[in-house]
Design an enzyme around this catalytic site. Structure first.
Site, PDB file in Angstrom:
ATOM      1  N   PRO A  22       0.858  -1.192   0.000  1.00  0.00           N
ATOM      2  CA  PRO A  22       0.000   0.000   0.000  1.00  0.00           C
ATOM      3  C   PRO A  22       0.887   1.233   0.000  1.00  0.00           C
ATOM      4  O   PRO A  22       1.744   1.389   0.873  1.00  0.00           O
ATOM      5  CB  PRO A  22      -0.778  -0.133   1.321  1.00  0.00           C
ATOM      6  CG  PRO A  22       0.093  -0.968   2.197  1.00  0.00           C
ATOM      7  CD  PRO A  22       0.845  -1.894   1.291  1.00  0.00           C
ATOM      8  N   MET A  23       0.713   2.108  -0.991  1.00  0.00           N
ATOM      9  CA  MET A  23       1.566   3.295  -1.121  1.00  0.00           C
ATOM     10  C   MET A  23       0.679   4.525  -1.319  1.00  0.00           C
ATOM     11  O   MET A  23      -0.144   4.555  -2.241  1.00  0.00           O
ATOM     12  CB  MET A  23       2.534   3.126  -2.295  1.00  0.00           C
ATOM     13  CG  MET A  23       3.505   1.975  -2.109  1.00  0.00           C
ATOM     14  SD  MET A  23       4.539   1.650  -3.558  1.00  0.00           S
ATOM     15  CE  MET A  23       3.382   0.798  -4.636  1.00  0.00           C
ATOM     16  N   GLN A  52      -6.526  -0.759   2.709  1.00  0.00           N
ATOM     17  CA  GLN A  52      -5.836  -0.362   3.943  1.00  0.00           C
ATOM     18  C   GLN A  52      -6.357   0.971   4.469  1.00  0.00           C
ATOM     19  O   GLN A  52      -6.562   1.916   3.708  1.00  0.00           O
ATOM     20  CB  GLN A  52      -4.327  -0.246   3.727  1.00  0.00           C
ATOM     21  CG  GLN A  52      -3.574   0.003   5.033  1.00  0.00           C
ATOM     22  CD  GLN A  52      -2.102   0.294   4.851  1.00  0.00           C
ATOM     23  OE1 GLN A  52      -1.733   1.363   4.394  1.00  0.00           O
ATOM     24  NE2 GLN A  52      -1.254  -0.655   5.208  1.00  0.00           N
ATOM     25  N   CYS A 108       3.043   3.400   9.138  1.00  0.00           N
ATOM     26  CA  CYS A 108       3.382   4.689   8.525  1.00  0.00           C
ATOM     27  C   CYS A 108       4.264   5.503   9.464  1.00  0.00           C
ATOM     28  O   CYS A 108       3.858   5.827  10.580  1.00  0.00           O
ATOM     29  CB  CYS A 108       2.111   5.469   8.203  1.00  0.00           C
ATOM     30  SG  CYS A 108       2.433   7.109   7.508  1.00  0.00           S
ATOM     31  N   LYS A 122      -0.352  -4.287   9.132  1.00  0.00           N
ATOM     32  CA  LYS A 122       1.002  -4.051   8.635  1.00  0.00           C
ATOM     33  C   LYS A 122       1.752  -3.267   9.700  1.00  0.00           C
ATOM     34  O   LYS A 122       1.308  -2.177  10.096  1.00  0.00           O
ATOM     35  CB  LYS A 122       0.982  -3.277   7.321  1.00  0.00           C
ATOM     36  CG  LYS A 122       2.363  -3.068   6.695  1.00  0.00           C
ATOM     37  CD  LYS A 122       2.242  -2.442   5.311  1.00  0.00           C
ATOM     38  CE  LYS A 122       3.598  -2.360   4.620  1.00  0.00           C
ATOM     39  NZ  LYS A 122       4.497  -1.364   5.212  1.00  0.00           N
ATOM     40  N   ASN A 167       8.551  -7.303   4.400  1.00  0.00           N
ATOM     41  CA  ASN A 167       8.698  -6.054   3.664  1.00  0.00           C
ATOM     42  C   ASN A 167      10.033  -5.414   4.034  1.00  0.00           C
ATOM     43  O   ASN A 167      10.355  -5.296   5.211  1.00  0.00           O
ATOM     44  CB  ASN A 167       7.532  -5.118   4.014  1.00  0.00           C
ATOM     45  CG  ASN A 167       7.537  -3.817   3.221  1.00  0.00           C
ATOM     46  OD1 ASN A 167       7.054  -2.802   3.690  1.00  0.00           O
ATOM     47  ND2 ASN A 167       8.078  -3.829   2.022  1.00  0.00           N
TER      48      ASN A 167
END
Length: 491
Positions: free
Chosen positions: A23-24, A79, A108, A153, A214
């Site tokens: 997810p970006m 997300q 994040c 995440k 990741n």
């Protein structure tokens, strides 16, 4: 049909996905996800969405999820960032019919995710990783109420043992799949460094749900090595995918092939924000733009999709001309494994370690390494100012960007935001409005008139009561006379 969980969910719903696009924010939109799927990606995530905005704003839901529904774009995980269990649940309920799972962002590291506890848009992501009670409640509630699985995440703590306990807590709360980014919350930007696969390996051994890794993924060989070393079920790529969408194919195509295919997908699946497209082209053409700096300026300035496509075409023509003239060898950066016009990762330079020589200079060197660009020199030079600040300086020659010269403000007694200069409660407008409403008070400084309006309303009510009372006290004769006068015809 019962909701699938854990490994059954990974095998059946996610089809045993091993190659995952991360997810970006503003980067993993539909067109890019479809491009990645064409070139080996087996699972994609949406960009991170703000749960509260998703609940409140119908247009935000349409633009970021509902309008991007596509049969080719599955399996898909949506997300959210959130810090309130009820708000997160509401957003997830609105999204669950359009995806295969809901992911809670706990990774994040951006500074906007940290500042302030009283503003929803802040204090989320990795900055919630110490609030285990809150996270347990959020995951547990979502797991109980949603028809699709809940995933998370995370980033790691410095201590492997604490990271393992953190992962186990999320698993116990109901997390069905865990993505572990092997960096701490401080590893970002220039200090990104190398992700720890040892942390990921420890988590994988400690939990009984699928784990994705990741970090440090630039080539397909990194994917295979990561799976072998950590034992994870899949590997997620962000930066590697942005610079080479074919990373999961083990293929490094010419940049223009990926750029042109992406632009075609953008046209086939509108609307797509121009800023997203521009950002993707900057990433794809990153190494070439270090050479053709004039086209870098053009790419930043064009105002439409056709203009972006035209700049990309010019870059292609220049690269092909260089190849024909065998200039690519001369232009190749010695640090790059391939010519600049080939899709390949951008690896951030590792910060240089200061050399300790037994004197006080070592701490000064370290400070210099980590220091951000100076705002301006002490003599007022503009050499180090950004383009944006230079524009501001041109409009106002006396503009000073030095933080020491910024005006100080008095903080609100409750939330820390700037308080109103003449606020009767010494609060910011938001806190003042709540207090004034609760206490039925006025604050002229913020234009709040709750007390005045209440008094005016009460006066109107009293006047109505007096009128009705005086009407009820009229004698029958007075009433008859009043009725006769009203019945008199006009002459």
């Amino acid at each position: 049909m019962a909701k699938l969980q854990g490994f059954e969910f990974w095998r059946r719903t996610l089809k045993g996905a091993r190659f995952v696009v991360a997810p970006m924010v503003d980067q993993s939109e539909l067109a890019w996800r479809l491009l990645s799927r064409r070139h080996g990606a087996q699972l994609c995530y949406t960009p991170m969405l703000h749960a509260q905005v998703f609940v409140r704003d119908a247009n935000y839901r349409k633009e970021n999820l509902y309008n991007e529904v596509c049969e080719e774009d599955r399996p898909l995980i949506t997300q959210f960032c959130a810090n309130d269990p009820e708000v997160f649940l509401q957003a997830a309920l609105l999204a669950q019919d359009h995806c295969d799972a809901i992911d809670l962002n706990l990774g994040c590291p951006q500074m906007i995710a940290k500042r302030g506890l009283h503003n929803f848009y802040r204090h989320y992501g990795v900055f919630l990783q110490d609030e285990w009670e809150l996270l347990e409640k959020m995951v547990k509630l979502a797991n109980e109420k949603l028809s699709v699985p809940i995933t998370c995440k995370i980033r790691v703590f410095k201590e492997i043992e604490k990271t393992v306990r953190y992962a186990q807590m999320l698993e116990t709360a109901g997390c069905q799949l865990l993505t572990v980014h092997g960096r701490t919350k401080d590893q970002k930007g220039a200090m990104t460094g190398v992700a720890s696969w040892e942390h990921i390996k420890a988590v994988r051994k400690a939990v009984n749900i699928p784990v994705f890794a990741n970090g440090n993924i630039h080539h397909l060989s990194d994917v295979e090595r990561c799976i072998q070393e950590t034992g994870v079920q899949g590997v997620m790529s962000a930066e590697g995918n942005l610079h080479n969408p074919a990373v999961f194919e083990g293929h490094s195509p010419p940049v223009w092939e990926m750029a042109e295919e992406y632009l075609e997908l953008v046209k086939l699946h509108p609307p797509c924000s121009l800023s997203y497209v521009r950002a993707h082209l900057f990433k794809l053409w990153h190494h070439t733009l270090q050479i053709h700096k004039d086209l870098r300026e053009d790419l930043a300035k064009v105002k439409n999709l056709e203009g972006l496509a035209d700049v990309s075409k010019q870059l292609r023509l220049r690269c092909q001309e260089h190849i024909a003239n065998r200039k690519d060898v001369d232009d190749q950066d010695g640090s790059l494994p391939f010519p600049h016009w080939i899709c390949q990762p951008y690896v951030r330079p590792v910060p240089k370690e200061p050399v300790a020589n037994g004197n006080s200079q070592s701490s000064e060197v370290k400070k210099t390494v980590c220091q951000k660009r100076a705002l301006e020199d002490s003599d007022g030079s503009t050499e180090n100012l950004s383009k944006n600040k230079l524009k501001k300086r041109s409009r106002n020659p006396n503009k000073n960007f030095c933080p020491q010269h910024k005006s100080k403000y008095i903080k609100c007694d409750q939330c820390g935001n700037p308080k109103g200069n003449k606020c009767v409660f010494n609060l910011c407008r938001g806190c003042c409005k709540k207090k004034a409403f609760k206490e039925v008070a006025d604050c002229p400084s913020h234009g709040l008139r709750f007390k005045t309006k209440a008094e005016r309303f009460q006066a109107e009510e009293n006047e109505k009561k007096e009128t009705s009372t005086s009407s009820a006290q009229l004698t029958p004769d007075q009433t008859d006379l009043q009725g006769q006068s009203q019945a008199q015809p006009l002459l």
